[in-house]
Every structure is written in structure tokens, then in C-alpha cells.
Enzyme design. Structure first.
Site, PDB file in Angstrom:
ATOM      1  N   ARG A  27       0.833  -1.195   0.000  1.00 53.43           N
ATOM      2  CA  ARG A  27       0.000   0.000   0.000  1.00 53.43           C
ATOM      3  C   ARG A  27       0.875   1.255   0.000  1.00 53.43           C
ATOM      4  O   ARG A  27       2.004   1.251   0.478  1.00 53.43           O
ATOM      5  CB  ARG A  27      -0.953   0.026   1.190  1.00 53.43           C
ATOM      6  CG  ARG A  27      -0.288   0.263   2.540  1.00 53.43           C
ATOM      7  CD  ARG A  27      -0.335   1.744   2.958  1.00 53.43           C
ATOM      8  NE  ARG A  27       0.508   2.001   4.137  1.00 53.43           N
ATOM      9  CZ  ARG A  27       1.757   2.409   4.071  1.00 53.43           C
ATOM     10  NH1 ARG A  27       2.349   2.583   2.900  1.00 53.43           N
ATOM     11  NH2 ARG A  27       2.464   2.640   5.175  1.00 53.43           N
ATOM     12  N   GLU A  33      -0.287  10.833   7.446  1.00 49.88           N
ATOM     13  CA  GLU A  33       0.836  10.023   7.936  1.00 49.88           C
ATOM     14  C   GLU A  33       1.026  10.201   9.436  1.00 49.88           C
ATOM     15  O   GLU A  33       0.945  11.312   9.960  1.00 49.88           O
ATOM     16  CB  GLU A  33       2.117  10.433   7.216  1.00 49.88           C
ATOM     17  CG  GLU A  33       3.017   9.289   6.860  1.00 49.88           C
ATOM     18  CD  GLU A  33       2.385   8.369   5.825  1.00 49.88           C
ATOM     19  OE1 GLU A  33       1.944   7.272   6.224  1.00 49.88           O
ATOM     20  OE2 GLU A  33       2.326   8.733   4.648  1.00 49.88           O
ATOM     21  N   GLY A 123       8.667   1.368   2.960  1.00 52.23           N
ATOM     22  CA  GLY A 123       7.503   2.120   3.410  1.00 52.23           C
ATOM     23  C   GLY A 123       6.234   1.749   2.669  1.00 52.23           C
ATOM     24  O   GLY A 123       5.286   2.539   2.623  1.00 52.23           O
ATOM     25  N   SER A 125       4.531  -1.252   3.229  1.00 48.67           N
ATOM     26  CA  SER A 125       3.774  -2.211   4.044  1.00 48.67           C
ATOM     27  C   SER A 125       3.953  -3.661   3.629  1.00 48.67           C
ATOM     28  O   SER A 125       2.996  -4.434   3.602  1.00 48.67           O
ATOM     29  CB  SER A 125       2.287  -1.848   4.068  1.00 48.67           C
ATOM     30  OG  SER A 125       2.078  -0.652   4.765  1.00 48.67           O
ATOM     31  N   ASP A 171      -2.267   0.169   7.735  1.00 47.71           N
ATOM     32  CA  ASP A 171      -1.601  -0.702   6.774  1.00 47.71           C
ATOM     33  C   ASP A 171      -2.381  -1.995   6.563  1.00 47.71           C
ATOM     34  O   ASP A 171      -2.656  -2.400   5.426  1.00 47.71           O
ATOM     35  CB  ASP A 171      -0.190  -1.033   7.246  1.00 47.71           C
ATOM     36  CG  ASP A 171       0.710   0.188   7.284  1.00 47.71           C
ATOM     37  OD1 ASP A 171       0.276   1.268   6.836  1.00 47.71           O
ATOM     38  OD2 ASP A 171       1.842   0.069   7.778  1.00 47.71           O
ATOM     39  N   TYR A 220       9.916   5.107  15.785  1.00 48.40           N
ATOM     40  CA  TYR A 220       8.465   5.107  15.564  1.00 48.40           C
ATOM     41  C   TYR A 220       7.743   5.156  16.906  1.00 48.40           C
ATOM     42  O   TYR A 220       6.819   5.945  17.114  1.00 48.40           O
ATOM     43  CB  TYR A 220       8.086   3.859  14.772  1.00 48.40           C
ATOM     44  CG  TYR A 220       6.644   3.766  14.339  1.00 48.40           C
ATOM     45  CD1 TYR A 220       6.254   4.152  13.059  1.00 48.40           C
ATOM     46  CD2 TYR A 220       5.666   3.270  15.195  1.00 48.40           C
ATOM     47  CE1 TYR A 220       4.937   4.045  12.643  1.00 48.40           C
ATOM     48  CE2 TYR A 220       4.340   3.163  14.792  1.00 48.40           C
ATOM     49  CZ  TYR A 220       3.987   3.544  13.520  1.00 48.40           C
ATOM     50  OH  TYR A 220       2.673   3.450  13.125  1.00 48.40           O
TER      51      TYR A 220
END
Length: 383
Positions: A27, A33, A123, A125, A171, A220
Site C-alpha cells: 500500500r 501520515e 515504506g 507495508s 496498513d 516510531y
């Protein structure tokens, strides 16, 4: 060794055909974001790069999994010891199996082969695609079906508990519920999903910087913890409930870093609302402004961009709307990964070459750009 299909790979490894093949897409996220774990709004798209997983019931007490990316011999997973392994991609599989077992599913042993044309660490997924493929494999073998929402919740929990990434649900839900030709606006509070058509003349160009990111390394988690601290200081359950005026009024109490984190989250959620309207009305000028503002916020307030991503976004806007660009930004968790550019379909190839040339002026390695499209979510294919 390369194979023409996951079925061919399975027969080569195990000497018999699989009973099912799962196709699970990656995806991209058009906008929204780092707000899915804040009950925010997001707008992902399932893309035509997939993880394929071919599977058949196994013999004995262990499962065997072979990956085209790793090669070698199949690795074994014991159903009696579904525990995380240090720094292993198998945790995405093991986590799903463990949670299915815990909810009462009688898991059969199995043999599986994994092939993919979805870049890892970009990035896009790939982890959610693998988790979803694993869940669908078990559905194919047991006949116990889950809804896309329930499957996404289970896969999200597997990533939390076994990969150590406190991700939101975007995701997994985008991978499982995507729709061809559409973006999927998801309200991550109640999981309401709205399909938003992508104009026919709009192409999606993904540019993988080849700078690998790892969301399990702590950065994260720190961003999520910062946002939770900001919520506590502002007196709201989630930054989803905070207006920008509240964030501005709390600047002194928040301090610089928490203020910037909160400002990104609140402004990004509002950008998704505006982007939805702009996409539906084909207001390409607004689309471009919103995507640039999103990237700048991720770079300056959330500090998750990098030089490679910034150079690509700058180059895209240098290409300009007069040559066919609609908008560009980083996509995914950041710290590397990819950019997405929305571009007029007849200009997509020219923009691709422009970004490659611009990147070469600054860095020694090549990027991996590809034109993609919105596709349906993960599904079981007859073997």
C-alpha cells in the site's frame, strides 16, 4: 532461482502443487501520515505490487516456510513454540499464527512458499502484506473466514506483540480492504471506510529511495509516545480531539518538541479532510499544496524524513504542474522508504526519468521508481 509463479515455486520446493495461493498487495498512503495510531483520518491505496503465498497442508508437527528472498532450505516453525525470534521476518508469520491459536482456531501444520515483487523496507507495508497473507492462508486451510476488519485487527496485534512496532491499523486495513481504482479514506477511530475514486488521468508514481527503514528500532515508538504525552498535557483523550487553536494555546506547556508533534498530527488530520474534497473535485492545485504541506510537516515537525526523500519531493515540484505534476510527498513511516507523486498519466514516464536524474546529482546509488495503480485488497486465488 526465479520462478514464473508462486505455484511453480511451490512445486519446485515441495514436489507437489499447492492447494491455494494468496495475493496480498502493498500500500501507499496519499495523505494522513503518523495519525492512524491517534484515531485520525488516513487515505491509503492498495497497489499492484504483491506478496504471494502458496500453501498446502503439511505433514508432521512443524510448518515449513520457504521465501524466494532468502532462498536456501525451508525454515521450520513449531506449532508448539509460537514465540518471537530475534530480528526475524518470521515474526510476522508466527505472530498471526499465535493469535489465531489463542482465539481458538485449530491450526493445521502447513508448507508454504513466499514470493514477492513488493520492495521490503520501502515504506510500502510489506510486513502488513505478509501478515495478511498468513491469515488468509489459515482461512483457506481451515475454512474459518474473518471479515477484513477483524483480520486487520489481528494482524495489527501481531505486529505489536511479535515485531515490536506499535503501529496503527491503516496498513493492515488498506492491504485487506483496498478497492481497484479508489483510495480508501479510513476513520481510524470507528474504522468507517469511504471509497474515493482516483481520476482516470491521474497516475501514481512510487520512488523507492532504497534507504531501508526499520520501524522496530524505537524511533516510531518515540513519535507515538510524544503524541500521547501531548494529549495528556492538553487534556484530550487523543490528538484527534484537539483543534489547532488548542495546540497553539498550549505551546508553552508542551515545550518545542511536543508542540511540533501535536501540530503535525492535528494539521495532518485536517489535510486529509481537505484532500478528500480536492480529489473528488479534481482540484489538482489544492492536491499539490496539501501534499507539499504534509511532507514539510513530516520533515520539520515530526522529523521522520531524510535527505533522500526531501531531494525527491523537491525535484518533483521542480518538475511542476505545468508539466503534469499534481503533488508529491513521502509515504509510510519515514526514516527512509519511498515518495509518492501524483502525476498526469501521459507525463508519468517523463517525471520518472526526471526524478532519477535529480537523485543521481546528489547520491551515488540509484532509486527504484515505478508507476502503479490502485487494486483490490488481499484475496485467495485458486491454485
Amino acid at each position: 532461482m526465479k520462478f514464473n509463479s508462486p505455484q511453480q515455486a511451490f512445486e519446485s520446493v515441495y514436489g507437489r502443487p499447492p492447494v491455494a495461493v494468496i495475493q496480498s498487495p502493498g500500500r501507499i498512503n496519499l495523505i494522513g501520515e503518523h495519525v492512524d495510531y491517534l484515531d485520525g483520518l488516513v487515505m491509503p491505496v492498495a497497489i499492484d505490487r504483491h506478496v504471494h503465498m502458496a500453501v498446502s497442508p503439511g505433514n508432521g508437527h512443524t510448518c515449513r516456510v520457504w521465501s524466494a528472498l532468502s532462498g536456501g532450505e525451508p525454515v521450520e516453525i513449531s506449532m508448539d513454540k509460537l514465540e518471537p525470534r530475534p530480528d526475524s521476518w518470521l515474526n510476522y508469520i508466527i505472530g498471526v499464527l499465535a493469535l489465531l491459536r489463542d482465539r481458538g482456531t485449530r491450526l493445521p501444520t502447513f508448507d508454504a512458499v513466499i514470493t514477492s515483487d513488493l520492495p521490503t523496507g520501502a515504506g510500502l507495508s510489506s510486513s502488513a502484506a505478509l501478515e495478511t497473507a498468513t491469515a488468509l492462508c489459515m482461512e483457506a486451510l481451515t475454512g474459518e473466514e474473518m471479515t477484513p476488519v477483524n483480520r486487520a485487527r489481528l494482524c495489527q496485534q501481531a505486529e505489536h506483540d511479535f515485531a515490536g512496532v506499535p503501529c496503527g491499523i491503516m496498513d493492515q486495513l488498506a492491504v485487506g480492504a483496498g478497492k481497484a481504482g479508489h483510495a480508501l479514506q479510513i476513520d481510524c477511530r470507528d474504522l468507517y471506510m469511504q471509497l474515493v475514486p482516483i481520476p482516470d488521468d491521474m497516475a501514481i508514481l512510487v520512488t523507492d529511495t532504497r534507504v531501508k527503514h526499520s520501524l522496530g528500532d524505537g524511533e516510531y515508538r518515540k513519535r507515538r509516545e510524544d503524541c500521547e504525552k501531548a494529549s495528556d498535557i492538553l487534556g484530550v483523550d487523543s490528538l484527534r480531539d484537539a483543534a489547532l487553536a488548542l495546540v497553539e494555546s498550549g505551546r508553552d506547556r508542551l515545550g518545542d518538541q511536543l508542540f511540533r508533534r501535536a501540530r503535525h498530527a492535528v494539521s495532518e488530520i485536517e489535510r486529509v479532510r481537505q484532500f478528500n474534497k480536492a480529489l473528488e473535485s479534481s482540484d489538482t492545485a489544492t492536491i499539490g499544496k496539501l501534499m507539499l504541506a504534509s511532507h514539510q510537516s513530516l520533515r520539520n515537525d515530526f522529523n521522520v524524513s531524510c535527505d533522500e526523500l526531501d531531494i525527491l519531493v523537491e525535484a518533483a515540484y521542480d518538475f511542476g504542474p505545468e508539466r503534469g505534476l499534481f503533488g508529491s510527498r513521502m509515504t509510510g513511516g519515514g526514516f527512509g522508504g519511498s515518495t509518492i507523486s501524483l502525476v498526469r498519466r501521459d507525463a508519468a514516464e517523463e517525471l520518472k526519468q526526471h526524478l532519477q536524474s535529480a537523485f543521481r546529482k546528489h547520491f551515488k546509488h540509484e532509486v527504484n521508481p515505478f508507476i502503479t495503480q490502485a487494486v483490490d485488497g488481499a484475496k485467495i486465488i485458486e491454485a
